[in-house]
Scaffold this motif. Structure first.
Motif, PDB file in Angstrom:
ATOM      1  N   THR A   6       0.830  -1.178   0.193  1.00 17.88           N
ATOM      2  CA  THR A   6      -0.129   0.085   0.062  1.00 17.88           C
ATOM      3  C   THR A   6       0.780   1.093  -0.076  1.00 17.88           C
ATOM      4  OG1 THR A   6      -0.194  -0.257   2.371  1.00 17.88           O
ATOM      5  CG2 THR A   6      -1.843  -1.129   1.085  1.00 17.88           C
ATOM      6  N   MET A   7       2.097   1.142   0.490  1.00 18.72           N
ATOM      7  CA  MET A   7       2.950   2.312   0.562  1.00 18.72           C
ATOM      8  C   MET A   7       3.398   2.546  -0.794  1.00 18.72           C
ATOM      9  SD  MET A   7       3.263   3.376   3.909  1.00 18.72           S
ATOM     10  CE  MET A   7       4.745   3.887   4.305  1.00 18.72           C
ATOM     11  N   LYS A   8       3.475   1.630  -1.483  1.00 18.50           N
ATOM     12  CA  LYS A   8       4.136   1.798  -3.027  1.00 18.50           C
ATOM     13  C   LYS A   8       3.177   2.223  -3.988  1.00 18.50           C
ATOM     14  CE  LYS A   8       7.728  -1.621  -2.137  1.00 18.50           C
ATOM     15  NZ  LYS A   8       8.356  -2.868  -2.661  1.00 18.50           N
ATOM     16  N   ASN A   9       1.939   2.234  -3.550  1.00 18.61           N
ATOM     17  CA  ASN A   9       0.985   2.806  -4.824  1.00 18.61           C
ATOM     18  C   ASN A   9       1.289   4.210  -4.816  1.00 18.61           C
ATOM     19  OD1 ASN A   9      -0.110   0.049  -4.961  1.00 18.61           O
ATOM     20  ND2 ASN A   9      -1.672   0.490  -3.527  1.00 18.61           N
ATOM     21  N   GLN A  10       1.036   4.798  -5.888  1.00 18.58           N
ATOM     22  CA  GLN A  10       1.343   6.234  -6.196  1.00 18.58           C
ATOM     23  C   GLN A  10      -0.196   6.817  -6.275  1.00 18.58           C
ATOM     24  OE1 GLN A  10       3.087   7.092  -9.915  1.00 18.58           O
ATOM     25  NE2 GLN A  10       5.028   6.809  -9.073  1.00 18.58           N
ATOM     26  N   HIS A  11      -0.443   7.906  -5.451  1.00 19.36           N
ATOM     27  CA  HIS A  11      -1.573   8.543  -5.138  1.00 19.36           C
ATOM     28  C   HIS A  11      -1.513   9.855  -5.996  1.00 19.36           C
ATOM     29  CE1 HIS A  11      -2.708   5.655  -2.002  1.00 19.36           C
ATOM     30  NE2 HIS A  11      -1.459   5.712  -1.617  1.00 19.36           N
ATOM     31  N   PRO A  19       4.993  11.273  -4.355  1.00 14.48           N
ATOM     32  CA  PRO A  19       5.712  10.240  -3.858  1.00 14.48           C
ATOM     33  C   PRO A  19       5.415   9.394  -3.000  1.00 14.48           C
ATOM     34  CG  PRO A  19       6.857  12.295  -3.509  1.00 14.48           C
ATOM     35  CD  PRO A  19       5.521  12.403  -4.069  1.00 14.48           C
ATOM     36  N   ALA A  20       5.918   7.888  -2.752  1.00 14.52           N
ATOM     37  CA  ALA A  20       5.399   7.302  -1.545  1.00 14.52           C
ATOM     38  C   ALA A  20       6.205   7.796  -0.277  1.00 14.52           C
ATOM     39  CB  ALA A  20       6.053   5.958  -2.034  1.00 14.52           C
ATOM     40  N   PRO A  21       5.629   7.458   0.693  1.00 20.21           N
ATOM     41  CA  PRO A  21       6.123   8.095   2.009  1.00 20.21           C
ATOM     42  C   PRO A  21       7.502   7.148   2.361  1.00 20.21           C
ATOM     43  CG  PRO A  21       4.221   7.269   2.475  1.00 20.21           C
ATOM     44  CD  PRO A  21       4.269   7.218   0.916  1.00 20.21           C
ATOM     45  N   ARG A  22       8.667   7.685   3.086  1.00 22.42           N
ATOM     46  CA  ARG A  22       9.585   7.153   3.212  1.00 22.42           C
ATOM     47  C   ARG A  22      10.215   7.689   4.286  1.00 22.42           C
ATOM     48  NH1 ARG A  22      14.086   9.624  -0.886  1.00 22.42           N
ATOM     49  NH2 ARG A  22      13.183  11.731  -0.817  1.00 22.42           N
ATOM     50  N   MET A  23      10.920   6.789   5.261  1.00 25.47           N
ATOM     51  CA  MET A  23      11.638   7.388   6.438  1.00 25.47           C
ATOM     52  C   MET A  23      12.982   7.868   6.259  1.00 25.47           C
ATOM     53  SD  MET A  23      12.219   5.646  10.170  1.00 25.47           S
ATOM     54  CE  MET A  23      10.369   5.512  10.684  1.00 25.47           C
ATOM     55  N   THR A  24      13.139   9.013   6.740  1.00 28.19           N
ATOM     56  CA  THR A  24      14.584   9.977   6.454  1.00 28.19           C
ATOM     57  C   THR A  24      15.412   9.454   7.579  1.00 28.19           C
ATOM     58  OG1 THR A  24      13.731  11.811   7.782  1.00 28.19           O
ATOM     59  CG2 THR A  24      13.323  11.868   5.303  1.00 28.19           C
ATOM     60  N   PHE A  29      16.463   8.715  13.566  1.00 27.47           N
ATOM     61  CA  PHE A  29      17.129   9.065  14.644  1.00 27.47           C
ATOM     62  C   PHE A  29      16.217   9.657  15.806  1.00 27.47           C
ATOM     63  CE2 PHE A  29      19.242  12.752  17.185  1.00 27.47           C
ATOM     64  CZ  PHE A  29      20.173  12.106  17.604  1.00 27.47           C
ATOM     65  N   LEU A  30      15.115  10.522  15.451  1.00 25.62           N
ATOM     66  CA  LEU A  30      14.146  11.116  16.375  1.00 25.62           C
ATOM     67  C   LEU A  30      13.411   9.939  17.030  1.00 25.62           C
ATOM     68  CD1 LEU A  30      12.887  14.113  14.434  1.00 25.62           C
ATOM     69  CD2 LEU A  30      14.389  14.067  16.754  1.00 25.62           C
TER      70      LEU A  30
END
Length: 51
Positions: A6-11, A19-24, A29-30
């Motif tokens: 579900t994260m890879k689907n383009q909205h 773009p798909a959400p991703r953790m930076t 770190f936070l």
């Protein structure tokens, strides 16, 4: 269905593909800091109470 599918689907938002959400690295770190500080305090309190 995998969780990441579900994260890879383009909205489509206002005609543009978001773009798909991703953790930076900063977010990782936070999250690590937010989890490690209370655990550190808790373990130190337990060690202090034990002797």
């Amino acid at each position: 269905m995998m969780v990441n599918e579900t994260m890879k689907n383009q909205h489509k938002i206002m005609g543009h593909h978001a773009p798909a959400p991703r953790m930076t690295k900063a977010a990782a770190f936070l999250v690590a800091t937010a989890l490690s500080v209370p655990v550190f305090i808790l373990l130190n309190c337990i060690a202090w109470l034990m002797g």
